[in-house]
Design a protein around this motif. Sequence first.
Motif, PDB file in Angstrom:
ATOM      1  N   LEU A   1       0.590  -2.888  -6.657  1.00 51.42           N
ATOM      2  CA  LEU A   1       1.014  -1.601  -6.118  1.00 51.42           C
ATOM      3  C   LEU A   1      -0.250  -0.777  -5.886  1.00 51.42           C
ATOM      4  O   LEU A   1      -0.800  -0.181  -6.810  1.00 51.42           O
ATOM      5  CB  LEU A   1       1.958  -0.902  -7.101  1.00 51.42           C
ATOM      6  N   ASP A   2      -0.695  -0.750  -4.653  1.00 44.76           N
ATOM      7  CA  ASP A   2      -2.002  -0.180  -4.321  1.00 44.76           C
ATOM      8  C   ASP A   2      -1.880   1.276  -3.906  1.00 44.76           C
ATOM      9  O   ASP A   2      -0.948   1.662  -3.197  1.00 44.76           O
ATOM     10  CB  ASP A   2      -2.610  -1.009  -3.183  1.00 44.76           C
ATOM     11  N   SER A   3      -2.834   2.092  -4.359  1.00 40.26           N
ATOM     12  CA  SER A   3      -2.968   3.487  -3.949  1.00 40.26           C
ATOM     13  C   SER A   3      -1.706   4.302  -4.258  1.00 40.26           C
ATOM     14  O   SER A   3      -1.140   4.959  -3.384  1.00 40.26           O
ATOM     15  CB  SER A   3      -3.290   3.570  -2.448  1.00 40.26           C
ATOM     16  N   ALA A   4      -1.302   4.284  -5.505  1.00 40.41           N
ATOM     17  CA  ALA A   4      -0.138   5.072  -5.925  1.00 40.41           C
ATOM     18  C   ALA A   4      -0.534   6.528  -6.118  1.00 40.41           C
ATOM     19  O   ALA A   4      -1.623   6.820  -6.614  1.00 40.41           O
ATOM     20  CB  ALA A   4       0.436   4.511  -7.220  1.00 40.41           C
ATOM     21  N   ARG A   5       0.361   7.423  -5.769  1.00 44.80           N
ATOM     22  CA  ARG A   5       0.087   8.849  -5.954  1.00 44.80           C
ATOM     23  C   ARG A   5       0.276   9.246  -7.414  1.00 44.80           C
ATOM     24  O   ARG A   5      -0.535   9.962  -7.988  1.00 44.80           O
ATOM     25  CB  ARG A   5       1.003   9.685  -5.070  1.00 44.80           C
ATOM     26  N   ASP A   6       1.389   8.770  -8.029  1.00 49.55           N
ATOM     27  CA  ASP A   6       1.699   9.163  -9.408  1.00 49.55           C
ATOM     28  C   ASP A   6       2.672   8.159 -10.005  1.00 49.55           C
ATOM     29  O   ASP A   6       3.081   7.186  -9.349  1.00 49.55           O
ATOM     30  CB  ASP A   6       2.275  10.580  -9.459  1.00 49.55           C
TER      31      ASP A   6
ATOM     32  N   SER B   1      -4.724   3.687  -8.530  1.00 49.46           N
ATOM     33  CA  SER B   1      -4.441   5.093  -8.241  1.00 49.46           C
ATOM     34  C   SER B   1      -5.642   5.948  -8.598  1.00 49.46           C
ATOM     35  O   SER B   1      -6.409   5.610  -9.506  1.00 49.46           O
ATOM     36  CB  SER B   1      -3.223   5.561  -9.044  1.00 49.46           C
ATOM     37  N   ARG B   2      -5.790   7.076  -7.900  1.00 47.11           N
ATOM     38  CA  ARG B   2      -6.776   8.065  -8.324  1.00 47.11           C
ATOM     39  C   ARG B   2      -6.292   8.790  -9.580  1.00 47.11           C
ATOM     40  O   ARG B   2      -7.094   9.296 -10.350  1.00 47.11           O
ATOM     41  CB  ARG B   2      -7.007   9.089  -7.203  1.00 47.11           C
ATOM     42  N   ASP B   3      -4.988   8.833  -9.754  1.00 48.51           N
ATOM     43  CA  ASP B   3      -4.399   9.439 -10.942  1.00 48.51           C
ATOM     44  C   ASP B   3      -4.554   8.470 -12.122  1.00 48.51           C
ATOM     45  O   ASP B   3      -4.520   7.246 -11.943  1.00 48.51           O
ATOM     46  CB  ASP B   3      -2.922   9.726 -10.684  1.00 48.51           C
TER      47      ASP B   3
ATOM     48  N   ASN C   1       0.869  -1.172   0.000  1.00 51.13           N
ATOM     49  CA  ASN C   1       0.000   0.000   0.000  1.00 51.13           C
ATOM     50  C   ASN C   1       0.904   1.220   0.000  1.00 51.13           C
ATOM     51  O   ASN C   1       1.581   1.517   0.979  1.00 51.13           O
ATOM     52  CB  ASN C   1      -0.893  -0.011   1.242  1.00 51.13           C
ATOM     53  N   LEU C   2       0.933   1.936  -1.117  1.00 43.28           N
ATOM     54  CA  LEU C   2       1.825   3.083  -1.259  1.00 43.28           C
ATOM     55  C   LEU C   2       1.304   4.340  -0.575  1.00 43.28           C
ATOM     56  O   LEU C   2       2.008   5.345  -0.509  1.00 43.28           O
ATOM     57  CB  LEU C   2       2.062   3.364  -2.747  1.00 43.28           C
ATOM     58  N   ARG C   3       0.056   4.299  -0.103  1.00 40.88           N
ATOM     59  CA  ARG C   3      -0.541   5.402   0.663  1.00 40.88           C
ATOM     60  C   ARG C   3      -0.456   6.728  -0.102  1.00 40.88           C
ATOM     61  O   ARG C   3      -0.203   7.794   0.476  1.00 40.88           O
ATOM     62  CB  ARG C   3       0.116   5.532   2.039  1.00 40.88           C
ATOM     63  N   GLY C   4      -0.671   6.656  -1.405  1.00 39.75           N
ATOM     64  CA  GLY C   4      -0.578   7.861  -2.218  1.00 39.75           C
ATOM     65  C   GLY C   4      -1.645   8.889  -1.944  1.00 39.75           C
ATOM     66  O   GLY C   4      -1.481  10.067  -2.282  1.00 39.75           O
TER      67      GLY C   4
END
Length: 521
Positions: free
Chosen positions: A387-392, A412-414, A333-336
């Motif tokens: 790779l969960d919840s990447a920021r970018d 990712s939301r991105d 969880n990358l906590r992006g």
Amino acid sequence: MKQRLLLAALLLRPNEVVGANELAATLWGHDQPASAAANLRTYVRGLRQSLGDGGPWDGITAAAGGYLLRVRPGERDLDLFDAAAARGRDALAATDARRAEAELSAAVGLWRGDSLSDLPLRPALARRVAQLAERRLLVEEDYAEALLALGSPADVVRRLRGLLDRHPLRQRAWGQLMVGLYRTGDVAGALDAFRQARQVLAEETGLDPAPELTKLYDDILHHRPGPVAHPPPGPDDAAPGRTPGTAPGAAPDTAPWAPVARPEQLPRAVPEFVGRSSELAGLDALLNSGVQGPTTVAIAAVSGMAGVGKTALALHWAHRVAERFPDGRLYVNLRGDDQTGVLSPSDALSGFLEALGVPHARIPSVLEARTGLYRSLLASRRMLVVLDSARDCAQVRALLPGAGGCMVVVTSRDRLGGLIAAECAAPLTLGLLTAAESTNLLASRLGGGRLAAEPAAVADIVETTRGLPLALSIVAARAATHPTVALADIAAELHCAEERLDALAGAEQDRRRRERQRSAG
């Protein structure tokens, strides 16, 4: 020069639209002239004339903001290389060493030097060339394995000395060189090769040799029979009652480079998963496609708004296809989405390396060294990486395997457009659930009987939550923990703007709490 770069960029992505912006970046990098678009069209026209539209190739087609080069199967040397390499690996798996040697020899013979070595490569093109180099090295090692099986250790020694001079961190090749030297009678040379491998690994990565390489050294030192066992010349030559690949009374000639750790890091999947049939089919298609070969990393970029169910989809699918990845599953969880607790790529790699069996004290401190070690460990494996919840894109790139039969799912939301453009990730955008899927989600949590008793309230809840899985889950949780409260009352609460905001805020807090728990676990 520019036309050759353009052709290289299109040939590395045949039958695929390559965006004009990406092509311009390949040609000029960050120093694009004001006339870049016009110049690009000029270069395309020149290539069309050189390739000859209407000839054996269909030429270059402008489409969807970019260009596409149509290439038929087998027209690229790279396609012929991949096909021969696949046949050679199949022959090795079937212990048919003669056929394996012939196919792998044909594959390595197609290389006439380093790819695009005389062209100035921008980062995106350089990454693709590096992936080609890794594919070539894997086949070189497979070819060495076939030569050893045919009893040609001197050829193995000759080929691998040059390979290891250029790529000294490949432990599989070091093991093959040691076996080759031993079988030529150069025991001292085999032992010295191990010492060289140990020294370069310590200097470059801070790691000791893999346990299998150390065991091979010990076997050679004590003249155990394993390293000199006669490998299989072919499936028809194995003596009855004897395991193919071993001499009478000898231990199996096992490969000294195989990693030992098999990580199983996937968190628990949502048990009441509903809908998303087309998205699941898309992930299945990517896994089953021809692109997912023995040396290709497939990447799925799953994007969507907060609470739409990206993680739930990724984990549901990952558990469903887990058996397709026999070497293990990695998850982080990358906590992006957390502004204060984003996980750095370096820390994520540290966790991956520990899961792959690298002692914490031996993990390199530099990000580039961690990435190199991680990719080396995955190069010969078939693994799933989530790779969960990447920021970018920048947070993800160091975590992508460089080669091997791996697949990566990024959420990712991105939209991760850079990953789609440069790494050929397959985009998968999640929308809201349909009314039927929303109803099914509620039914899976509350039971069909309770929903049937209040159909109007159910329809109201579905409409108010607008198909957002997280909001539906929060409503279902409230209804499940308050079985005496009518669904109509819960639906009425959702119509209050203030309480709706509270519900959504609670949903977001629950989501972040689950992410923290998942990371801690």
